[in-house]
Design a protein around this motif. Structure first.
Motif, mmCIF file in Angstrom:
data_model
loop_
_atom_site.group_PDB
_atom_site.id
_atom_site.type_symbol
_atom_site.label_atom_id
_atom_site.label_comp_id
_atom_site.label_asym_id
_atom_site.label_seq_id
_atom_site.Cartn_x
_atom_site.Cartn_y
_atom_site.Cartn_z
ATOM 1 N N THR A 5 13.706 0.933 0.552
ATOM 2 C CA THR A 5 13.155 0.890 -0.951
ATOM 3 C C THR A 5 12.005 -0.267 -0.785
ATOM 4 N N LEU A 6 12.470 -1.338 0.052
ATOM 5 C CA LEU A 6 11.602 -2.449 0.427
ATOM 6 C C LEU A 6 10.326 -2.154 1.125
ATOM 7 N N GLU A 7 10.230 -1.039 1.832
ATOM 8 C CA GLU A 7 9.131 -0.468 2.519
ATOM 9 C C GLU A 7 8.388 0.307 1.469
ATOM 10 N N LYS A 8 8.791 1.054 0.691
ATOM 11 C CA LYS A 8 8.140 1.589 -0.363
ATOM 12 C C LYS A 8 7.504 0.810 -1.501
ATOM 13 N N LEU A 9 8.235 -0.497 -1.677
ATOM 14 C CA LEU A 9 7.951 -1.389 -2.597
ATOM 15 C C LEU A 9 6.615 -2.192 -2.204
ATOM 16 N N VAL A 10 6.589 -2.429 -0.717
ATOM 17 C CA VAL A 10 5.703 -3.096 -0.070
ATOM 18 C C VAL A 10 4.468 -2.053 -0.029
ATOM 19 N N GLU A 11 4.560 -0.773 0.246
ATOM 20 C CA GLU A 11 3.408 0.236 0.233
ATOM 21 C C GLU A 11 2.938 0.231 -1.153
ATOM 22 N N THR A 12 3.541 0.302 -2.225
ATOM 23 C CA THR A 12 3.090 0.368 -3.467
ATOM 24 C C THR A 12 2.197 -0.812 -3.754
ATOM 25 N N HIS A 13 2.694 -1.817 -3.479
ATOM 26 C CA HIS A 13 1.990 -3.124 -3.869
ATOM 27 C C HIS A 13 0.707 -3.495 -3.055
ATOM 28 N N TYR A 14 0.695 -2.959 -1.871
ATOM 29 C CA TYR A 14 -0.405 -2.980 -0.953
ATOM 30 C C TYR A 14 -1.291 -1.986 -1.503
ATOM 31 N N LEU A 15 -1.022 -0.793 -1.740
ATOM 32 C CA LEU A 15 -1.973 0.266 -2.171
ATOM 33 C C LEU A 15 -2.724 -0.198 -3.497
ATOM 34 N N ASP A 16 -1.938 -0.656 -4.211
ATOM 35 C CA ASP A 16 -2.333 -1.220 -5.432
ATOM 36 C C ASP A 16 -3.529 -2.256 -5.340
ATOM 37 N N PHE A 17 -3.189 -3.101 -4.467
ATOM 38 C CA PHE A 17 -3.927 -4.252 -4.063
ATOM 39 C C PHE A 17 -5.219 -3.869 -3.317
ATOM 40 N N THR A 19 -6.619 -0.687 -3.415
ATOM 41 C CA THR A 19 -7.404 -0.034 -4.407
ATOM 42 C C THR A 19 -8.357 -0.962 -5.174
ATOM 43 N N ALA A 20 -7.437 -2.078 -5.738
ATOM 44 C CA ALA A 20 -8.185 -2.691 -7.209
ATOM 45 C C ALA A 20 -9.406 -3.341 -6.178
ATOM 46 N N TYR A 21 -9.225 -4.114 -4.939
ATOM 47 C CA TYR A 21 -10.070 -4.918 -4.512
ATOM 48 C C TYR A 21 -10.847 -4.075 -3.186
ATOM 49 N N LYS A 22 -10.828 -2.967 -3.201
ATOM 50 C CA LYS A 22 -11.529 -2.201 -2.262
ATOM 51 C C LYS A 22 -11.360 -2.616 -0.873
ATOM 52 N N ILE A 23 -10.159 -2.802 -0.287
ATOM 53 C CA ILE A 23 -9.899 -3.539 0.948
ATOM 54 C C ILE A 23 -9.893 -2.335 2.067
ATOM 55 N N LYS A 28 -4.544 -4.275 6.606
ATOM 56 C CA LYS A 28 -4.185 -2.831 6.600
ATOM 57 C C LYS A 28 -2.694 -2.879 6.089
ATOM 58 N N LEU A 29 -1.944 -1.418 5.722
ATOM 59 C CA LEU A 29 -0.528 -1.732 5.567
ATOM 60 C C LEU A 29 0.293 -2.092 6.890
ATOM 61 N N HIS A 30 -0.323 -1.433 7.912
ATOM 62 C CA HIS A 30 0.621 -1.938 9.246
ATOM 63 C C HIS A 30 0.555 -3.422 9.522
ATOM 64 N N HIS A 31 -0.424 -3.963 9.222
ATOM 65 C CA HIS A 31 -0.428 -5.256 9.187
ATOM 66 C C HIS A 31 0.546 -6.000 8.190
ATOM 67 N N VAL A 32 0.757 -5.734 7.258
ATOM 68 C CA VAL A 32 1.576 -6.410 6.321
ATOM 69 C C VAL A 32 3.025 -6.015 6.637
ATOM 70 N N ARG A 83 7.279 -10.153 -6.275
ATOM 71 C CA ARG A 83 6.113 -11.336 -6.455
ATOM 72 C C ARG A 83 6.053 -11.930 -5.093
ATOM 73 N N ASN A 84 6.912 -11.702 -4.307
ATOM 74 C CA ASN A 84 6.733 -12.349 -2.695
ATOM 75 C C ASN A 84 5.510 -11.593 -2.031
ATOM 76 N N ILE A 85 5.606 -10.225 -2.242
ATOM 77 C CA ILE A 85 4.781 -9.332 -1.742
ATOM 78 C C ILE A 85 3.315 -9.586 -2.278
ATOM 79 N N PHE A 86 3.280 -9.672 -3.603
ATOM 80 C CA PHE A 86 2.068 -9.984 -4.264
ATOM 81 C C PHE A 86 1.309 -11.176 -3.915
#
Length: 166
Positions: A5-17, A19-23, A28-32, A83-86
């Protein structure tokens, strides 16, 4: 909250970020994922006394991100994975952007995440550097942190590639 569940949460937050900021470069996700492994081993309640949560966010990092993103998280919020992930992802990206003109901006960002931005900048501007002085100036904890991060980064890169191909 379990690990998947934590991995999915991180992935969702990362993809939102991302995408929003065109990173497209760093992180990358593997870095996070690697930073979470290195910082807390996926323990959302990790507390070093100096930093908290999955990405071990410090008060200084929190204040920095609150100011940049007009958020109002407090230090106790860093035990909340969302919030921590954000905060953690945005702080890692901010550090990377500080070193953007450097050849190894990603490595310097990870060093700064552990050792502090001011310390890394001071290290990069050593007067009369020598091989001995350069090495001795970096704390053993930061060296170990960087080695762990590099290991986990490669581990997660390969794991995510395999999952993508499956």
């Amino acid at each position: 909250m379990d690990r998947k569940t934590l991995e999915k949460l991180v992935e969702t937050h990362y993809l939102d970020f991302a995408t929003a900021y065109k990173i497209k470069d760093f992180p990358k996700l593997h870095h996070v994922f690697a930073l979470i492994e290195t910082e807390s081993a996926w323990n959302p309640n990790a507390d070093s006394g100096f930093a908290r949560g999955l990405l071990q966010v410090s008060r200084e990092a929190l204040e920095d991100i609150n100011g940049l993103y007009s958020t109002n998280f407090d230090f106790d919020d860093m035990f909340r994975p969302d919030r921590n992930i954000f905060v953690g992802i945005r702080y890692l990206r901010r550090l990377y952007r500080v070193f953007l003109e450097c050849e190894h901006a990603d490595i310097l960002a990870v060093m700064a995440y552990n050792w502090g931005l001011g310390n890394v900048i001071e290290w990069l501007t050593l007067k009369n550097p020598s091989n001995c002085r350069i090495d001795e100036a970096v704390p053993a904890e930061t060296k170990a942190h960087l080695i762990d991060f590099l290991f986990w980064s490669e581990y997660w890169r390969k794991k995510l590639e395999r999952e993508e191909q499956a």
